[in-house]
Scaffold this motif. Structure first.
Motif, PDB file in Angstrom:
ATOM      1  N   PRO A 339      20.234  66.126 105.213  1.00  0.00           N
ATOM      2  CA  PRO A 339      20.450  65.315 103.718  1.00  0.00           C
ATOM      3  C   PRO A 339      19.662  66.884 102.781  1.00  0.00           C
ATOM      4  O   PRO A 339      19.652  67.018 102.069  1.00  0.00           O
ATOM      5  CB  PRO A 339      19.452  64.536 103.624  1.00  0.00           C
ATOM      6  CG  PRO A 339      19.861  63.380 104.231  1.00  0.00           C
ATOM      7  CD  PRO A 339      19.516  64.363 106.153  1.00  0.00           C
ATOM      8  N   HIS A 340      18.704  67.982 103.293  1.00  0.00           N
ATOM      9  CA  HIS A 340      18.005  68.279 103.137  1.00  0.00           C
ATOM     10  C   HIS A 340      18.345  69.605 103.022  1.00  0.00           C
ATOM     11  O   HIS A 340      17.781  70.838 102.093  1.00  0.00           O
ATOM     12  CB  HIS A 340      16.166  67.819 103.226  1.00  0.00           C
ATOM     13  CG  HIS A 340      15.969  68.696 104.409  1.00  0.00           C
ATOM     14  ND1 HIS A 340      16.588  68.224 105.476  1.00  0.00           N
ATOM     15  CD2 HIS A 340      15.592  70.006 105.295  1.00  0.00           C
ATOM     16  CE1 HIS A 340      16.325  68.784 106.436  1.00  0.00           C
ATOM     17  NE2 HIS A 340      15.606  70.375 106.828  1.00  0.00           N
ATOM     18  N   ILE A 341      19.845  69.584 103.535  1.00  0.00           N
ATOM     19  CA  ILE A 341      20.210  70.268 103.762  1.00  0.00           C
ATOM     20  C   ILE A 341      21.457  70.958 102.499  1.00  0.00           C
ATOM     21  O   ILE A 341      22.484  70.177 103.051  1.00  0.00           O
ATOM     22  CB  ILE A 341      20.139  71.329 105.456  1.00  0.00           C
ATOM     23  CG1 ILE A 341      19.044  71.792 106.303  1.00  0.00           C
ATOM     24  CG2 ILE A 341      21.021  72.732 105.293  1.00  0.00           C
ATOM     25  CD1 ILE A 341      19.126  72.352 107.599  1.00  0.00           C
ATOM     26  N   TYR A 342      21.496  72.318 102.594  1.00  0.00           N
ATOM     27  CA  TYR A 342      22.789  71.829 101.053  1.00  0.00           C
ATOM     28  C   TYR A 342      23.742  72.872 102.436  1.00  0.00           C
ATOM     29  O   TYR A 342      23.403  74.173 102.467  1.00  0.00           O
ATOM     30  CB  TYR A 342      22.398  71.619 100.126  1.00  0.00           C
ATOM     31  CG  TYR A 342      21.436  70.408  99.016  1.00  0.00           C
ATOM     32  CD1 TYR A 342      21.893  69.675  98.159  1.00  0.00           C
ATOM     33  CD2 TYR A 342      20.456  70.303  99.517  1.00  0.00           C
ATOM     34  CE1 TYR A 342      21.752  68.797  98.314  1.00  0.00           C
ATOM     35  CE2 TYR A 342      19.829  68.711  99.367  1.00  0.00           C
ATOM     36  CZ  TYR A 342      20.528  68.446  97.977  1.00  0.00           C
ATOM     37  OH  TYR A 342      20.123  67.070  97.359  1.00  0.00           O
ATOM     38  N   ALA A 343      24.810  72.863 101.895  1.00  0.00           N
ATOM     39  CA  ALA A 343      26.258  73.987 101.303  1.00  0.00           C
ATOM     40  C   ALA A 343      26.891  74.093 100.163  1.00  0.00           C
ATOM     41  O   ALA A 343      27.360  72.668 100.199  1.00  0.00           O
ATOM     42  CB  ALA A 343      26.842  73.418 103.073  1.00  0.00           C
ATOM     43  N   VAL A 344      26.782  75.265 100.029  1.00  0.00           N
ATOM     44  CA  VAL A 344      28.182  76.085  98.645  1.00  0.00           C
ATOM     45  C   VAL A 344      28.857  76.561  98.882  1.00  0.00           C
ATOM     46  O   VAL A 344      28.205  77.960  99.815  1.00  0.00           O
ATOM     47  CB  VAL A 344      26.941  75.075  97.460  1.00  0.00           C
ATOM     48  CG1 VAL A 344      26.444  74.113  97.143  1.00  0.00           C
ATOM     49  CG2 VAL A 344      26.251  76.399  97.820  1.00  0.00           C
ATOM     50  N   GLY A 345      30.028  76.631  97.896  1.00  0.00           N
ATOM     51  CA  GLY A 345      30.697  77.748  98.278  1.00  0.00           C
ATOM     52  C   GLY A 345      31.856  78.742  99.104  1.00  0.00           C
ATOM     53  O   GLY A 345      32.325  76.920 100.161  1.00  0.00           O
ATOM     54  N   ASP A 346      32.158  79.430  99.360  1.00  0.00           N
ATOM     55  CA  ASP A 346      33.020  79.456 100.784  1.00  0.00           C
ATOM     56  C   ASP A 346      32.953  78.898 102.175  1.00  0.00           C
ATOM     57  O   ASP A 346      33.658  78.327 103.052  1.00  0.00           O
ATOM     58  CB  ASP A 346      33.234  81.465 100.945  1.00  0.00           C
ATOM     59  CG  ASP A 346      34.682  81.541  99.734  1.00  0.00           C
ATOM     60  OD1 ASP A 346      34.366  80.646  98.195  1.00  0.00           O
ATOM     61  OD2 ASP A 346      34.716  82.500  99.827  1.00  0.00           O
ATOM     62  N   VAL A 347      32.091  78.488 102.243  1.00  0.00           N
ATOM     63  CA  VAL A 347      31.426  78.199 103.901  1.00  0.00           C
ATOM     64  C   VAL A 347      31.562  76.816 104.013  1.00  0.00           C
ATOM     65  O   VAL A 347      31.376  76.400 104.697  1.00  0.00           O
ATOM     66  CB  VAL A 347      29.677  78.686 103.543  1.00  0.00           C
ATOM     67  CG1 VAL A 347      28.618  77.821 103.173  1.00  0.00           C
ATOM     68  CG2 VAL A 347      29.455  79.037 104.994  1.00  0.00           C
ATOM     69  N   VAL A 348      32.149  75.840 102.928  1.00  0.00           N
ATOM     70  CA  VAL A 348      32.484  74.478 102.837  1.00  0.00           C
ATOM     71  C   VAL A 348      33.831  74.572 102.123  1.00  0.00           C
ATOM     72  O   VAL A 348      34.472  73.281 102.808  1.00  0.00           O
ATOM     73  CB  VAL A 348      31.945  73.748 101.773  1.00  0.00           C
ATOM     74  CG1 VAL A 348      30.293  74.093 102.315  1.00  0.00           C
ATOM     75  CG2 VAL A 348      31.908  73.977 100.255  1.00  0.00           C
ATOM     76  N   GLY A 349      34.396  75.816 102.360  1.00  0.00           N
ATOM     77  CA  GLY A 349      35.842  75.592 102.251  1.00  0.00           C
ATOM     78  C   GLY A 349      36.992  75.508 101.076  1.00  0.00           C
ATOM     79  O   GLY A 349      35.941  76.471  99.850  1.00  0.00           O
ATOM     80  N   TYR A 350      37.438  74.526 100.552  1.00  0.00           N
ATOM     81  CA  TYR A 350      38.442  74.866  99.226  1.00  0.00           C
ATOM     82  C   TYR A 350      36.946  74.279  98.194  1.00  0.00           C
ATOM     83  O   TYR A 350      36.622  73.715  98.440  1.00  0.00           O
ATOM     84  CB  TYR A 350      39.397  73.788  99.568  1.00  0.00           C
ATOM     85  CG  TYR A 350      39.354  72.813  98.213  1.00  0.00           C
ATOM     86  CD1 TYR A 350      41.240  73.888  97.827  1.00  0.00           C
ATOM     87  CD2 TYR A 350      39.399  72.309  97.458  1.00  0.00           C
ATOM     88  CE1 TYR A 350      41.663  73.551  96.583  1.00  0.00           C
ATOM     89  CE2 TYR A 350      39.728  72.082  96.444  1.00  0.00           C
ATOM     90  CZ  TYR A 350      40.986  72.271  95.439  1.00  0.00           C
ATOM     91  OH  TYR A 350      41.838  72.324  94.800  1.00  0.00           O
ATOM     92  N   PRO A 351      37.209  74.788  97.385  1.00  0.00           N
ATOM     93  CA  PRO A 351      38.390  76.267  96.787  1.00  0.00           C
ATOM     94  C   PRO A 351      38.793  77.111  97.129  1.00  0.00           C
ATOM     95  O   PRO A 351      39.023  78.267  96.908  1.00  0.00           O
ATOM     96  CB  PRO A 351      38.277  75.439  95.133  1.00  0.00           C
ATOM     97  CG  PRO A 351      37.042  75.078  94.750  1.00  0.00           C
ATOM     98  CD  PRO A 351      36.536  74.148  95.895  1.00  0.00           C
TER      99      PRO A 351
END
Length: 501
Positions: A339-351
């Motif tokens: 929960p303390h590690i977030y992921a955003v952008g292309d590394v999570v896929g769509y869109p």
């Protein structure tokens, strides 16, 4: 604060550059200035749009933030080898073509040499301006930027390798982490990307000549955009599509228009084909297709999918694993299984869009720092596809509305009928509005032609309204400047109302 104080802040907070450092000059580092021994509130990994959005939001919320960027300058792939350089290259090509086609300059245009390397220099200038602007964001918000590769060693620690001779690996500790490492072109193991004639969407921008011919394997957004660019340079283009139609997520009418205009420009499109092997030869590259066909060209551009940049992040040390496409699974708040590690952008896929990635970064950082958030991406995200002509769409298409049983109608505006398009000579294209037959609510906007990615935002503003404000009546009852491309909305709305019985 005087000039001396400003320079002091630059040295401490942005370790990768000196003021007015030229884009291609070596970076300057002073690792002693990094507060290595301190536990920070947030460490962001990757300075593309998602990482920048996250960093700025966290910093403005009062958190202590460190940005770790693997590349020598901030901006990520979007700035250095994807969106910005490719769109700058496209603009340079289109401007040169307009000059050549203008009868007023016909004689002068004959002496203009249009080459790929020359046009790339235009892109380099834009990149430099983008980098300087983005550096300023980190300076003004007192954000420490560390250049090097980060990987997790435990749930609250990353190790940073600066890849410099004699430099020891150092560690950063933080309460929260935001992974925004982006993506890279997918490279199958049986294709030799070390060969100078075989390129992907990252390395094509380092091509040092204008080829006579090119095969583009993959007819997604990137493949179609580069097919347009190379054909406008006079290069013979083979576009190999593993599917049965181009960009199947678009409205069928737009797909047909794109296919027609690519072919009209001279692009040879082959649908439903898959490669058997790629064979580099002395004077080119031969793509062997499973159908038995062989396509030979000077250069091959591989444009078949992307992979998340997670392979060397040390995810195994924090109990995380990426999927087969290198992407991380996140919840609605962009939290991973830690929960303390977030992921955003292309590394999570769509869109996988720069615009949406920036917002994802902001939303994740808001939750990481404040603990609560009600922010989320809008339901309808516009697509912008920079082929020639340009494409943009928002909302549902006819195929989707028909499948859902929605009673809809269509309003068209052909660009060739607009005075502004006639003045500029950009008469290819149309605006298409899909709306509910009974309520007149706008359900979809599809635009093909010059400035499509700009034009769509007018409709987006109306689609986001509630009730009566989101209907075709707005465009009928609004006075538009004349002559403008925005007038297409009024024409399309009237056209649609005339179809109602």
């Amino acid at each position: 604060m005087g000039c001396g104080g400003a320079l002091q802040r630059v040295r401490i907070n942005v370790l990768a550059f000196a003021v007015s450092r030229p884009y291609n000059s070596p970076r300057l580092e002073d690792h002693r200035a990094v507060p290595w021994d301190k536990e920070h509130d947030v460490v962001v990994i990757g300075s593309g749009p998602a990482g920048e959005g996250a960093t700025m939001r966290a910093a403005k919320s009062g958190a202590s933030v460190v940005m770790v960027e693997r590349y020598r300058d901030v901006g990520g792939g979007c700035t250095h080898w994807a969106t910005i350089p490719s769109k700058a290259l496209r603009h340079a090509i289109n401007e040169t073509l307009r000059f050549r086609r203008n009868p007023i300059f016909a004689s002068a245009a004959m002496n203009v040499e249009l080459t790929f390397p020359k046009l790339l220099r235009q892109a380099e200038g834009v990149i430099g301006k983008q980098v300087e602007m983005r550096r300023g964001f980190y300076v003004r918000n007192h954000v420490t930027v560390v250049h090097g590769h980060a990987s997790f060693v435990d749930p609250h620690t990353v190790e940073v390798d600066t890849d410099e001779v004699g430099a020891a690996k150092r560690r950063l500790r933080a309460k929260q982490f935001i992974v925004s490492t982006g993506s890279r072109p997918y490279r199958p193991a049986d294709v030799d990307f070390s060969h100078p004639r075989i390129r992907d969407s990252d390395t094509i921008l380092r091509l040092d000549h204008t080829p006579d011919s090119i095969t583009i394997y993959g007819a997604g957004v990137v493949g179609c955009e580069y097919a347009s660019m190379f054909r406008n340079l006079g290069v013979k283009v083979n576009l190999v599509n593993s599917r049965e139609k181009l960009l199947a997520f678009l409205d069928d009418e737009i797909i047909d228009a794109l296919a027609y205009h690519l072919r009209d420009q001279g692009v040879l499109i082959r649908h439903g084909e898959e490669y058997e092997k790629v064979e580099p030869v002395d004077d080119g590259v031969v793509v062997h297709l499973k159908s038995g066909k062989k396509i030979k060209s000077d250069v091959l551009l591989w444009a078949q999918g992307r992979t998340g940049n997670t392979h060397d992040l040390g995810l195994e040390n924090v109990g995380l694993a990426a999927d087969s496409r290198g992407q991380l699974k996140v919840d609605a708040l962009y939290r991973t299984e830690q929960p303390h590690i977030y992921a955003v952008g292309d590394v999570v896929g769509y869109p996988s869009l720069a615009s949406a990635s920036y917002d994802q970064g902001r939303f994740a950082a808001g939750h990481a720092v404040l603990g609560v958030t009600d922010e989320k991406l809008v339901q309808d995200i516009p697509t912008g596809i920079y082929t020639s002509p340009e494409i943009s769409s928002l909302g549902r298409n006819e195929r989707e509305l028909t499948a859902e049983g929605v009673p809809y109608e269509v309003g068209h505006s052909l660009f060739r009928s607009l005075a502004r398009a006639q003045i500029t000579g950009q008469t290819v294209g149309m605006l298409k509005l899909l709306f509910h037959r009974e309520t007149l609510q706008i359900l979809g906007i599809h635009c093909f032609g010059d400035q499509a990615a700009e034009i769509v935002h007018i409709g987006q503003a109306i689609m986001s309204q509630k009730g009566e404000a989101n209907t075709l009546r707005y465009f009928v009852n609004t006075t538009f400047n004349y002559p403008t491309m925005a007038e297409a909305y009024r024409v399309a709305a009237l056209n649609g109302l005339n179809r109602l019985c």
